[in-house]
Structure formats: structure tokens, C-alpha cells
Design a protein around this motif. Structure first.
Motif, PDB file in Angstrom:
ATOM      1  N   UNK A 120       0.844  -1.197   0.000  1.00  0.00           N
ATOM      2  CA  UNK A 120       0.000   0.000   0.000  1.00  0.00           C
ATOM      3  C   UNK A 120       0.879   1.247   0.000  1.00  0.00           C
ATOM      4  N   UNK A 121       0.553   2.201   0.857  1.00  0.00           N
ATOM      5  CA  UNK A 121       1.259   3.485   0.866  1.00  0.00           C
ATOM      6  C   UNK A 121       2.428   3.462   1.840  1.00  0.00           C
ATOM      7  N   UNK A 122       3.228   4.502   1.770  1.00  0.00           N
ATOM      8  CA  UNK A 122       4.388   4.644   2.652  1.00  0.00           C
ATOM      9  C   UNK A 122       4.121   5.735   3.688  1.00  0.00           C
ATOM     10  N   UNK A 123       4.898   5.713   4.752  1.00  0.00           N
ATOM     11  CA  UNK A 123       4.829   6.748   5.786  1.00  0.00           C
ATOM     12  C   UNK A 123       6.136   6.725   6.560  1.00  0.00           C
ATOM     13  N   UNK A 132       3.151   0.159   4.264  1.00  0.00           N
ATOM     14  CA  UNK A 132       2.011  -0.589   4.782  1.00  0.00           C
ATOM     15  C   UNK A 132       1.699  -1.785   3.886  1.00  0.00           C
ATOM     16  N   UNK A 133       1.255  -2.868   4.523  1.00  0.00           N
ATOM     17  CA  UNK A 133       0.900  -4.100   3.821  1.00  0.00           C
ATOM     18  C   UNK A 133      -0.527  -4.485   4.175  1.00  0.00           C
ATOM     19  N   UNK A 134      -1.277  -4.895   3.174  1.00  0.00           N
ATOM     20  CA  UNK A 134      -2.630  -5.401   3.391  1.00  0.00           C
ATOM     21  C   UNK A 134      -2.641  -6.914   3.181  1.00  0.00           C
ATOM     22  N   UNK A 135      -2.986  -7.652   4.227  1.00  0.00           N
ATOM     23  CA  UNK A 135      -3.089  -9.097   4.104  1.00  0.00           C
ATOM     24  C   UNK A 135      -4.349  -9.486   3.361  1.00  0.00           C
ATOM     25  N   UNK A 141      -3.549 -13.569   7.409  1.00  0.00           N
ATOM     26  CA  UNK A 141      -2.763 -12.340   7.480  1.00  0.00           C
ATOM     27  C   UNK A 141      -3.613 -11.075   7.368  1.00  0.00           C
ATOM     28  N   UNK A 142      -4.940 -11.210   7.442  1.00  0.00           N
ATOM     29  CA  UNK A 142      -5.810 -10.067   7.180  1.00  0.00           C
ATOM     30  C   UNK A 142      -5.858  -9.058   8.322  1.00  0.00           C
ATOM     31  N   UNK A 143      -5.128  -9.290   9.396  1.00  0.00           N
ATOM     32  CA  UNK A 143      -5.042  -8.304  10.469  1.00  0.00           C
ATOM     33  C   UNK A 143      -3.738  -7.517  10.409  1.00  0.00           C
ATOM     34  N   UNK A 144      -3.068  -7.582   9.266  1.00  0.00           N
ATOM     35  CA  UNK A 144      -1.772  -6.909   9.123  1.00  0.00           C
ATOM     36  C   UNK A 144      -1.872  -5.415   9.429  1.00  0.00           C
ATOM     37  N   UNK A 145      -2.910  -4.759   8.961  1.00  0.00           N
ATOM     38  CA  UNK A 145      -3.080  -3.330   9.235  1.00  0.00           C
ATOM     39  C   UNK A 145      -3.257  -3.071  10.723  1.00  0.00           C
ATOM     40  N   UNK A 146      -4.137  -3.847  11.357  1.00  0.00           N
ATOM     41  CA  UNK A 146      -4.376  -3.675  12.794  1.00  0.00           C
ATOM     42  C   UNK A 146      -3.119  -3.919  13.601  1.00  0.00           C
ATOM     43  N   UNK A 191       2.549   0.611  -3.526  1.00  0.00           N
ATOM     44  CA  UNK A 191       1.368   0.981  -4.317  1.00  0.00           C
ATOM     45  C   UNK A 191       0.799  -0.152  -5.164  1.00  0.00           C
ATOM     46  N   UNK A 192       0.599  -1.311  -4.544  1.00  0.00           N
ATOM     47  CA  UNK A 192      -0.227  -2.318  -5.196  1.00  0.00           C
ATOM     48  C   UNK A 192       0.429  -3.564  -5.725  1.00  0.00           C
TER      49      UNK A 192
END
Length: 215
Positions: A120-123, A132-135, A141-146, A191-192
Motif C-alpha cells: 500500500x502506501x508509505x509513511x 504498509x501491507x494489506x493481508x 494475514x488479514x489483520x496486518x493493518x491492525x 502501491x499495489x
């Protein structure tokens, strides 16, 4: 690392390659296992087929069955059939010492997650420039953001740390890279694009939607 392409990696025997999948040859892939490469290509092709990913030029493969002392992350240019990077990468402290053997999607586990991710995006955060990574796999792995599982640079991912400790340092579950190369890798794959994190975990191999549900 860069190099030329020679042989052809064909269709995996199991699971089947998704319709429209690219076959790729990476003679410059160093120690990347051919079986892991096949699985990663299958998963990426399936993700594109079901609409979970659109960027199809780059694929990052991480083989957590290898020791942390070995390069085990590869960034592949699928169009040119070329390896852009072959790098050391850390695993989570809850996953093991030199070898990662335990994996989790749970908050507070400090373990690495397996499966297919989308970048995803950077920070800029506490670990510096981060991605950032989206599982993409439910329950895997779908809680990667959390969990704030991101790619970032870390001083404990270095040859000096290997010599001093005998293994890389460990993260809170993030795929941490050498500080000197982290920004370059992140800016290449952000970015994807897709990241495929592998370990021969039977539960995941049998249940992954991207390894078993495309024809």
C-alpha cells in the motif's frame, strides 16, 4: 541483484496455475527454491484473476523456511523475468530464533504472518520510512493493518549483526530489511504489488484461497 534469464519454470504440479498466469524463468534468482517460486507465481496469478490485485509486473517472494542468516527475500520483475533484489529479511521475535517456525495473525503475538499481501502506501514512523501491507487471506494475514505489520529498515538486519549474534535480530512481526536498502526496495514495490510469504505450513497450504481456488 540483477542477471540474465535462461531456463523456463513451468506450471506447478500442485496446485494448478490460474488461468492467464505468466510462466517465468529466473536464472539469476540465487537460492530461491523453484517450488516456492511456482507457488508464488500461482498465487499472484490467482489474485489477479479474482480481482484482488491489479499490478502484475512485480512480485516479492519471502521464503521463511530459510534461516535468517541467508538471503530469503526476492523482488521479481515478471515482465523482464529478472531478479531486482535478493535480500536478508527479519522475522518476528515470536516466530523463532534463527529459523521462523511459528506464524500468527494475532495481535500481540509478535509473530510473522504467511500468505499473500498487497503493498500500500508509505509513511515515516518509529521505524523510519515504512510500507504498509494489506493481508489478503482471511484468518491468515488479514489483520496486518491492525497489527502494524509493515516493511521497514532495521539496524539488526545487517552483516555486522549476523557476525555478532549468529542470526538477524527480530521484529514484532514485520519483514524488516537492511537500512541501506530498505527505502529503495520499498519505493520499488509500493502501491499495489504483491508479496508472497512462504513456509511449508500444511494448514495454510491446504486452505489458501490463492493456492487452491483458481483453475
Amino acid at each position: 541483484m540483477a542477471g540474465s534469464v535462461a531456463g523456463l519454470v513451468g506450471r506447478a504440479s500442485s496446485p494448478p496455475v490460474a488461468s492467464g498466469a505468466k510462466r517465468a524463468a529466473f536464472s539469476d534468482s540465487g537460492s530461491l527454491d523453484r517450488n516456492v517460486l511456482r507457488l508464488a507465481l500461482n498465487a499472484a496469478a490467482c489474485a489477479r484473476e479474482v480481482g484482488a490485485a491489479s499490478a502484475d509486473r512485480l512480485l516479492t517472494v519471502i521464503d521463511y523456511s530459510k534461516a535468517s542468516t541467508q538471503p530469503r527475500l526476492w523482488v521479481l520483475d515478471l515482465e523482464r523475468e529478472h531478479v531486482l533484489f535478493e535480500e536478508l529479511v527479519a522475522h518476528g521475535r515470536g516466530s523463532g530464533e534463527n529459523y521462523a517456525t511459528r506464524f500468527s495473525n494475532a495481535e500481540g503475538s509478535h509473530q510473522t504472518s504467511l500468505g499473500l499481501f498487497r503493498t500500500a502506501d508509505t509513511y515515516v514512523g518509529s521505524n523510519g520510512y515504512s510500507l504498509r501491507l494489506d493481508g489478503l487471506e482471511a484468518g491468515i494475514n488479514d489483520r496486518a493493518r491492525d497489527r502494524a505489520i509493515v516493511m521497514h529498515g532495521a539496524p539488526y538486519v545487517s552483516e555486522d549483526h549476523l557476525r555478532a549474534v549468529g542470526r538477524l535480530g527480530r521484529s514484532h512481526g514485520c519483514p524488516a530489511l537492511r537500512t541501506a536498502i530498505a527505502r529503495t526496495v520499498i519505493d520499488t514495490i509500493k502501491d499495489g504489488s504483491l508479496v508472497f510469504a512462504y513456509y511449508p505450513d500444511e494448514r495454510w497450504l491446504r486452505g489458501s484461497r490463492f493456492l487452491n481456488r483458481c483453475s
